[in-house]
Design a protein around this motif. Structure first.
Motif, short mmCIF file in Angstrom:
data_model
loop_
_atom_site.label_atom_id
_atom_site.label_comp_id
_atom_site.label_asym_id
_atom_site.label_seq_id
_atom_site.Cartn_x
_atom_site.Cartn_y
_atom_site.Cartn_z
N ASP A 172 0.85 -1.21 0.00
CA ASP A 172 0.00 0.00 0.00
C ASP A 172 0.88 1.25 0.00
O ASP A 172 1.89 1.31 0.72
CB ASP A 172 -0.90 0.03 1.23
CG ASP A 172 -2.10 -0.90 1.09
OD1 ASP A 172 -2.16 -1.64 0.08
OD2 ASP A 172 -2.97 -0.91 1.98
N LEU A 173 0.49 2.26 -0.79
CA LEU A 173 1.25 3.51 -0.88
C LEU A 173 0.77 4.52 0.14
O LEU A 173 -0.43 4.73 0.31
CB LEU A 173 1.10 4.10 -2.29
CG LEU A 173 1.81 5.44 -2.53
CD1 LEU A 173 3.32 5.25 -2.63
CD2 LEU A 173 1.28 6.11 -3.80
N LEU A 174 1.72 5.17 0.82
CA LEU A 174 1.39 6.27 1.73
C LEU A 174 2.02 7.54 1.15
O LEU A 174 3.24 7.65 1.05
CB LEU A 174 1.94 6.01 3.14
CG LEU A 174 1.27 4.81 3.84
CD1 LEU A 174 2.12 3.56 3.70
CD2 LEU A 174 1.01 5.10 5.30
N ASP A 175 1.15 8.46 0.77
CA ASP A 175 1.59 9.65 0.04
C ASP A 175 0.92 10.89 0.63
O ASP A 175 0.00 11.45 0.06
CB ASP A 175 1.24 9.50 -1.45
CG ASP A 175 1.62 10.71 -2.28
OD1 ASP A 175 2.44 11.53 -1.81
OD2 ASP A 175 1.10 10.85 -3.41
N PRO A 176 1.40 11.37 1.81
CA PRO A 176 0.70 12.46 2.50
C PRO A 176 0.84 13.81 1.82
O PRO A 176 0.07 14.73 2.11
CB PRO A 176 1.37 12.47 3.88
CG PRO A 176 2.73 11.89 3.65
CD PRO A 176 2.55 10.87 2.56
N PHE A 177 1.80 13.99 0.94
CA PHE A 177 2.05 15.32 0.36
C PHE A 177 1.80 15.37 -1.14
O PHE A 177 2.26 16.26 -1.83
CB PHE A 177 3.51 15.75 0.64
CG PHE A 177 3.87 15.72 2.09
CD1 PHE A 177 3.29 16.61 2.98
CD2 PHE A 177 4.77 14.78 2.57
CE1 PHE A 177 3.62 16.58 4.33
CE2 PHE A 177 5.11 14.74 3.90
CZ PHE A 177 4.53 15.64 4.79
N ASN A 178 1.07 14.38 -1.63
CA ASN A 178 0.73 14.33 -3.06
C ASN A 178 1.99 14.28 -3.94
O ASN A 178 2.07 14.94 -4.98
CB ASN A 178 -0.14 15.54 -3.45
CG ASN A 178 -1.16 15.18 -4.53
OD1 ASN A 178 -1.26 14.01 -4.92
ND2 ASN A 178 -1.89 16.16 -4.99
N GLY A 179 2.95 13.49 -3.50
CA GLY A 179 4.19 13.31 -4.25
C GLY A 179 3.97 12.66 -5.61
O GLY A 179 4.71 12.95 -6.56
N ILE A 180 2.95 11.79 -5.70
CA ILE A 180 2.64 11.14 -6.98
C ILE A 180 2.30 12.19 -8.03
O ILE A 180 2.75 12.12 -9.18
CB ILE A 180 1.45 10.14 -6.82
CG1 ILE A 180 1.90 8.93 -6.02
CG2 ILE A 180 0.90 9.72 -8.17
CD1 ILE A 180 2.84 8.00 -6.75
N GLN A 181 1.51 13.19 -7.63
CA GLN A 181 1.14 14.26 -8.56
C GLN A 181 2.36 15.07 -8.97
O GLN A 181 2.52 15.45 -10.14
CB GLN A 181 0.09 15.18 -7.91
CG GLN A 181 -0.69 16.05 -8.89
CD GLN A 181 -1.41 15.23 -9.97
OE1 GLN A 181 -2.05 14.22 -9.68
NE2 GLN A 181 -1.27 15.63 -11.23
N ASP A 182 3.27 15.30 -7.99
CA ASP A 182 4.50 16.04 -8.32
C ASP A 182 5.39 15.25 -9.27
O ASP A 182 6.06 15.83 -10.13
CB ASP A 182 5.27 16.38 -7.03
CG ASP A 182 4.58 17.51 -6.24
OD1 ASP A 182 3.75 18.21 -6.83
OD2 ASP A 182 4.89 17.67 -5.05
N LEU A 183 5.40 13.93 -9.14
CA LEU A 183 6.14 13.09 -10.09
C LEU A 183 5.54 13.22 -11.49
O LEU A 183 6.27 13.35 -12.47
CB LEU A 183 6.12 11.62 -9.65
CG LEU A 183 7.08 11.20 -8.53
CD1 LEU A 183 6.88 9.73 -8.21
CD2 LEU A 183 8.53 11.45 -8.91
N LYS A 184 4.21 13.19 -11.56
CA LYS A 184 3.53 13.31 -12.86
C LYS A 184 3.81 14.68 -13.49
O LYS A 184 3.98 14.80 -14.70
CB LYS A 184 2.02 13.11 -12.69
CG LYS A 184 1.62 11.66 -12.52
CD LYS A 184 0.12 11.53 -12.30
CE LYS A 184 -0.26 10.08 -12.01
NZ LYS A 184 -1.65 9.97 -11.51
#
Length: 472
Positions: free
Chosen positions: A138-150
């Protein structure tokens, strides 16, 4: 995206099992997760954060691994590291940090996963994957890092002003990641770096150089150096480069901006070589131009002796940055000193004697020197660009011909000092040096071939000129 795919290596199940045995939670965090999402190949470094003792978890993992690998413990930092196959795994207990103004070393307390993610430098490095049995992957991404990667953005989890002031090395890391990943640094973050640039002075030179090297080793180093210059960090780290910036004009005569030219040269050479020290030579090849710049009414702008001045500056720069003062530094010095030599030969008709001298002086570094000089062609005029490259092709061809015929690289005189002493019944004296120099010059000028018989005859002739008598 199915994040479980990141955890297919058997080591993750072993860490999960070990954490369960110790009744603590463990997570993969940071670069490994980021690079999996970016599909940057399989990482060889894995960071594990434990809610509890990272050191105890490392020891438990080692117990459960075949061959029980050795655990390196760093008590001061509360971390431990072990190697399994070709992977390096670092374990740390989750923590929160606070800082003193004059140090980047934090005061550390035990903390939660949230505390640990808060202390991370960038949102893209705060991503974590759960290793518990129930939530494995399971991914824990409290700072919306996935969006920043995109969106290809470098952003700090908390206030960038505090993040960079607390640990100013993060300013270098932000620029390094922007260079490696071709990401943009978020505007507020970039402003915070400019505001806190003076704080870089509390960082050790060794840590700064690690980041500089990573920027230089990237595909397009100019990205990083332009950001270092824009934020004012370059003034603190490499003022020799910022001194090259700007174009002066006198009586309508201008010179090129040697700072931007230098960055073009570094990008050019990075397409041809991964040799870090050759890239350093490209970065520093013109640093002598700022202190040697002069304007003359008749001929305009000159930079006489900038190669010699630059090679001296290389030593001072390496010493200041606590870089190696060994053969690496001497290599960079030599290439800076010789950086204009092949250009001068290429502009003229490359005579055999000029090429012999070039090969003699460059020795084993002749290929690197030619690579540097070809990278130094930054003209935007396609006719000139083609002409210069063709000239260098001719020089390279001549180098091969001369080397095959005359064997000048790593030249050893055909007649040794011992033979001269024996022939003329001499003890060590200046005449021996004169004879050796005469033979060397005659070979380089093509007066005699590089062989023993010709050199021996010239030795006898020069000895006679010096009034020496051949021993019976």
């Amino acid at each position: 995206m199915n994040y479980k795919q990141a955890l297919t290596h058997p080591i993750f199940k072993i860490i999960s099992q070990s954490a369960k045995e110790l009744q603590l939670d463990a997570y993969v965090i940071g670069g490994f997760v980021r690079d999996f999402i970016l599909q940057r190949g399989s990482a060889k470094d894995i960071d594990i954060v434990a809610i509890g003792s990272g050191i105890e978890l490392a020891k438990q993992v080692a117990k459960n691994l075949p061959n029980n690998p050795k655990v390196q413990v760093f008590k001061t930092y509360g971390t431990a590291m072990l190697r399994f196959e070709d992977i390096e795994i670092e374990f740390v207990g989750a923590r929160k940090e606070s800082y003193h103004k004059d140090s980047r070393n934090p005061i550390v307390e035990n903390g939660t996963l949230e505390d640990d993610q808060n202390r991370r430098d960038f949102t893209i490095n705060a991503l974590a994957l759960d290793l518990s049995e129930e939530k494995f992957g399971d991914l824990l991404d409290p700072f919306n890092g996935i969006q920043d990667l995109k969106n290809a953005i470098i952003r700090t989890p908390l206030n960038p002003d505090i993040t960079y002031s607390d640990d100013p090395l993060r300013m270098m890391r932000a620029i390094r990641f922007a260079t490696q990943l071709h990401f943009e640094i978020e505007e507020a973050s970039l402003k915070a770096i400019s505001k806190n640039n003076h704080r870089i002075e509390i960082i050790t030179k060794e840590r700064i150089v690690v980041e500089l090297n990573k920027i230089l080793e990237s595909n397009k180093p100019s990205i990083g150096f332009l950001l270092l210059e824009k934020t004012g960090l370059l003034d603190y780290i490499l003022p020799e480069l910022t001194a090259l910036k700007g174009i002066d004009e006198v009586e309508g005569q201008r010179h090129k901006d040697n700072f931007y030219h230098t960055l073009e040269v570094v990008d050019n050479i990075s397409k041809k070589t991964d040799n870090l020290w050759l890239r350093w030579a490209a970065l520093l090849h013109d640093i002598g131009k700022a202190p040697t710049k002069k304007f003359h009414k008749k001929i305009g702008w000159t930079f006489h002796g900038h190669e010699f001045k630059g090679s001296k500056m290389v030593y001072q720069l390496f010493k200041r940055l606590k870089m190696p003062l060994n053969d690496k530094m001497k290599f960079v010095q030599k290439l800076v000193l010789m950086s204009s030599r092949p250009i001068a030969i290429a502009d003229d008709i490359a005579t055999d004697s000029a090429v012999r001298r070039l090969v003699f002086d460059a020795g084993d570094h002749i290929e690197d020197l030619m690579t540097l000089c070809e990278a130094d062609i930054t003209t935007k005029n396609p006719v000139r660009f083609k002409k210069y490259h063709n000239n260098f092709k001719n020089v390279r061809k001549k180098i091969v011909e001369v080397e095959e015929r005359d064997h000048i690289r790593n030249f050893q005189p055909p007649v040794s000092g011992e033979i001269i002493m024996e022939t003329f019944n001499l003890k060590p004296c200046r005449e021996i040096g004169i004879i050796k120099e005469t033979i060397k010059e005659a070979i380089l000028e093509g007066v005699i071939p590089n062989d023993y018989d010709a050199a021996y005859q010239l030795m006898l002739k020069e000895g006679k000129r010096l009034g020496l008598e051949k021993s019976k």
